[in-house]
Write an enzyme that holds these catalytic residues in place. Structure first.
Site, short mmCIF file in Angstrom:
data_model
loop_
_atom_site.label_atom_id
_atom_site.label_comp_id
_atom_site.label_asym_id
_atom_site.label_seq_id
_atom_site.Cartn_x
_atom_site.Cartn_y
_atom_site.Cartn_z
CG LEU A 31 -1.82 -1.23 1.36
CD1 LEU A 31 -2.73 -1.08 2.59
CD2 LEU A 31 -2.66 -1.48 0.11
CG HIS A 32 0.83 3.52 -3.42
ND1 HIS A 32 -0.29 4.29 -3.65
CD2 HIS A 32 0.83 2.57 -4.39
CE1 HIS A 32 -0.92 3.85 -4.71
NE2 HIS A 32 -0.28 2.79 -5.19
CG HIS A 35 -3.19 1.19 -2.12
ND1 HIS A 35 -1.87 1.10 -2.48
CD2 HIS A 35 -3.88 0.47 -3.03
CE1 HIS A 35 -1.76 0.35 -3.56
NE2 HIS A 35 -2.97 -0.04 -3.93
CD GLN A 62 -5.74 -8.66 -10.41
OE1 GLN A 62 -6.65 -8.94 -9.64
NE2 GLN A 62 -5.35 -7.39 -10.56
CE LYS A 149 -13.25 9.57 -10.98
NZ LYS A 149 -13.57 10.93 -11.42
CD GLN A 154 -9.05 -2.68 -10.94
OE1 GLN A 154 -8.31 -3.62 -11.19
NE2 GLN A 154 -8.88 -1.92 -9.87
CB VAL A 177 -3.06 9.83 -4.38
CG1 VAL A 177 -2.06 10.58 -3.50
CG2 VAL A 177 -4.43 9.81 -3.71
CB SER A 187 2.57 -1.29 -6.00
OG SER A 187 1.38 -1.00 -5.33
O1 PAF Z 1 -6.62 -2.69 -8.35
C1 PAF Z 1 -6.20 -3.70 -7.73
O2 PAF Z 1 -5.37 -3.62 -6.84
C2 PAF Z 1 -6.74 -5.07 -8.13
O3 PAF Z 1 -6.94 -5.18 -9.49
C3 PAF Z 1 -8.00 -5.47 -7.35
C4 PAF Z 1 -9.17 -4.56 -7.67
C5 PAF Z 1 -7.73 -5.45 -5.86
C6 PAF Z 1 -8.43 -6.90 -7.72
O4 PAF Z 1 -7.42 -7.82 -7.44
#
Ligand code: PAF
Length: 295
Positions: A31-32, A35, A62, A149, A154, A177, A187
């Protein structure tokens, strides 16, 4: 704040939350500040009475076979401290085996919005995102979920999934941000060599140059994309453009002219590190598509 790893624990937490408002922040950890901002926004939405849940899960579904799944940073302890400081009530950090049965055979396929932009060079990526996010929605049963955003595609795809599969929740798209020099927080920024890092702010500057040209009256996509391309050539010579596109902000289909609203998005490789960014072109009377309510 609690940190849990098992689905059964999450179900028990959700049961005990009862009718309290639950706000979910799905993440892959590492996390930065971007997040942390999402968690703070979730805290605001939840208010004093509600609950904020953060999921931390590097979702194997993914990542493509040549992508950075193995080297994706995992730092749960540091992440937990940041979530707690930002007001989270719970972290759900499962192992992959807890999320996916070995003989799983059902995934969610998105067949339109995922064919362009990042999806064009990452086949299956958004199906993996939809599948895990749908599972998280089922497990957390949140009233609200927040997404950044920066990952505009996504967000558009999840918005479509929520609509098409009738998930009863409100989605919130939160502004990107940025570092003081304009680089979108990610990240992956940590992988940039110093000279790449020095050129990376050119991504957002290129998009801003194109938007300023649009605001000056030029509406043709070709000309606007050329403005961004030239800026990148001059200021980010180490970057290799994966895509640079001007699309409709909801359908994500390419547009030839931007009259009222559009989205310019790009992905640029610096070595193996792929950075993305985007900018919305919107006349002020046009409302932002930041929030989507359930039907
Ligand atoms: O944006 C992300 O970090 C990922 O794509 C998510 C939405 C957590 C799904 O794994």
């Amino acid at each position: 704040m609690k940190v849990i790893h098992k689905v059964a624990e999450l179900r028990a937490w959700r049961r005990s939350a009862g009718t309290k408002r639950v706000v979910l922040v799905p993440t892959m950890g590492a996390l930065h500040e971007g997040h942390v901002h999402l968690v703070r926004m979730a805290r605001e939405l939840a208010g004093g009475e509600g609950l904020v849940g953060v999921s931390i899960f590097v979702n194997p579904l993914q990542f493509g076979p040549k992508e950075d799944f193995a080297r994706y940073p995992r730092e749960l302890q540091a992440d937990a401290a940041k979530c707690e400081a930002a007001g989270a009530d719970l972290i759900f950090a499962p192992e992959a085996a807890e999320v996916y049965a070995p003989d799983r055979s059902i995934i969610i396929l998105e067949k339109s919005l995922s064919q362009v932009l990042c999806g064009a060079s990452r086949p299956g990526h958004f199906d993996g995102v939809c599948t895990v996010v749908a599972k998280l929605f089922n497990l957390f049963q949140p009233d609200d979920a927040v997404f950044g955003k920066k990952d505009f595609q996504q967000l558009a795809i999840i918005r479509r999934m929520v609509r098409d599969l009738d998930f009863p929740l409100t989605l919130h798209g939160i502004a990107t941000v940025r570092e003081p020099d304009g680089l979108a927080m990610s990240s992956r920024n940590r992988y940039l060599a110093p000279e790449e890092r020095a050129q990376a702010p050119a991504l957002q500057q290129a998009l801003q140059a194109a938007r300023a040209t649009w605001e000056g009256g030029v509406t043709g996509s070709k000309q606007l994309l050329e403005v961004a391309r030239q800026h990148l050539a001059l200021h980010a010579p180490l970057g290799k453009i994966d895509y640079l596109s001007l699309v409709h902000p909801e359908t994500l289909q390419p547009v030839n002219v931007v009259a009222c609203s559009g989205l310019m998005a790009l992905a640029v490789f610096f070595g193996k590190t792929r950075l993305i960014d985007n900018i919305e072109l919107r006349r002020s009377e046009d409302s932002p598509v930041a929030q989507t309510q359930p039907r």
